[in-house]
Design a protein around this motif. Structure first.
Motif, PDB file in Angstrom:
ATOM      1  N   GLU A  49       0.834  -1.202   0.000  1.00  0.00           N
ATOM      2  CA  GLU A  49       0.000   0.000   0.000  1.00  0.00           C
ATOM      3  C   GLU A  49       0.864   1.246   0.000  1.00  0.00           C
ATOM      4  O   GLU A  49       0.579   2.230  -0.706  1.00  0.00           O
ATOM      5  CB  GLU A  49      -0.926  -0.002   1.216  1.00  0.00           C
ATOM      6  CG  GLU A  49      -1.858   1.210   1.273  1.00  0.00           C
ATOM      7  CD  GLU A  49      -2.787   1.177   2.460  1.00  0.00           C
ATOM      8  OE1 GLU A  49      -3.807   1.894   2.436  1.00  0.00           O
ATOM      9  OE2 GLU A  49      -2.509   0.444   3.424  1.00  0.00           O
ATOM     10  N   HIS A  65      -0.792  -5.702  -3.416  1.00  0.00           N
ATOM     11  CA  HIS A  65      -1.616  -5.305  -2.268  1.00  0.00           C
ATOM     12  C   HIS A  65      -2.890  -6.152  -2.248  1.00  0.00           C
ATOM     13  O   HIS A  65      -3.272  -6.729  -1.224  1.00  0.00           O
ATOM     14  CB  HIS A  65      -1.944  -3.813  -2.357  1.00  0.00           C
ATOM     15  CG  HIS A  65      -2.660  -3.275  -1.168  1.00  0.00           C
ATOM     16  ND1 HIS A  65      -3.112  -1.966  -1.097  1.00  0.00           N
ATOM     17  CD2 HIS A  65      -3.047  -3.848   0.001  1.00  0.00           C
ATOM     18  CE1 HIS A  65      -3.719  -1.773   0.053  1.00  0.00           C
ATOM     19  NE2 HIS A  65      -3.695  -2.897   0.746  1.00  0.00           N
ATOM     20  N   LEU A  92      -9.055  -2.891  -5.205  1.00  0.00           N
ATOM     21  CA  LEU A  92      -7.667  -2.645  -5.584  1.00  0.00           C
ATOM     22  C   LEU A  92      -7.347  -3.204  -6.967  1.00  0.00           C
ATOM     23  O   LEU A  92      -6.732  -2.521  -7.799  1.00  0.00           O
ATOM     24  CB  LEU A  92      -6.726  -3.273  -4.550  1.00  0.00           C
ATOM     25  CG  LEU A  92      -6.633  -2.555  -3.207  1.00  0.00           C
ATOM     26  CD1 LEU A  92      -5.997  -3.455  -2.159  1.00  0.00           C
ATOM     27  CD2 LEU A  92      -5.829  -1.262  -3.353  1.00  0.00           C
TER      28      LEU A  92
END
Length: 209
Positions: A49, A65, A92
């Motif tokens: 991150e 991530h 994500l």
């Protein structure tokens, strides 16, 4: 002469910056490879991150991530907590696809969705299964030699066969193919995804029982 020197300095600076980024991703890959519990996976998620915040135009930090959170989710037993983490992982990988769409990202999106299905298979199977199969199929179409895409398709087929009490021939065909690709892929130092061989070996062991 000054112009030439300035260009060389800019090129050298760019190469150094890229090397620093690559070194950070490689370090994260090593951390992820060594992770074996939820605390370690969450540590990897936090690590990537931070890289993603600095390298907003790169898809790999978002990919790793998301992968870290997904692997964390494989160990979680609380449905509500698992759902929240996997939803974060899904967001994500979908953000990463806005930067670049490729087989690895599409396969990972399918992986996340497959884990979301396991939160409530009886309820979600009918609605999520077509999406998952479509994502793995697309990932394989984008790169037939992507062993992670082939392996995940095999695992999805295996789970479906278990659920319906049918044969595992189709599933094990995918898993064997994925294992063969891993075996034929030379080891190299790369920031690109290389994970999955251990999963393929474990899945193949189930096929050979």
């Amino acid at each position: 002469m000054k112009t030439v020197l300035m260009i060389l300095m800019l090129v050298a600076g760019s190469a150094a910056a890229q090397s620093k980024y690559e070194a950070a991703v490689l370090k994260g890959k090593d951390l992820l490879k060594a992770a074996d519990d939820q605390e370690a996976y969450m540590g990897c998620a936090n690590y990537f991150e931070r890289i993603a915040q600095k390298e907003s135009k790169e898809w790999l930090p978002l990919y790793y991530h998301s992968l870290s959170l997904t692997l964390w989710g494989t160990r979680e037993t609380n449905p509500g907590t698992k759902e929240k983490v996997l939803n974060d992982a899904l967001a994500l990988v979908q953000n990463a696809k806005k930067i670049e769409k490729n087989s690895e990202l599409v396969a990972l999106e399918g992986f996340v969705q497959m884990m979301r299905l396991t939160v409530d298979p009886a309820t979600r199977g009918q609605t999520l299964s077509p999406t998952i199969y479509a994502l793995f199929g697309e990932a394989i179409a984008l790169d037939p030699e992507n062993p992670r895409a082939v392996l995940l398709m095999g695992q999805m087929e295996f789970g479906t066969a278990q659920f319906f009490g049918s044969g595992f021939e189709k599933a094990c065909g995918y898993i064997q193919r994925a294992y063969d690709i891993f075996e034929q892929t030379p080891d190299e130092l790369t920031t690109l995804p290389t994970w999955g061989k251990g999963m393929a070996e474990a899945s193949l062991a189930h096929c050979n029982q």
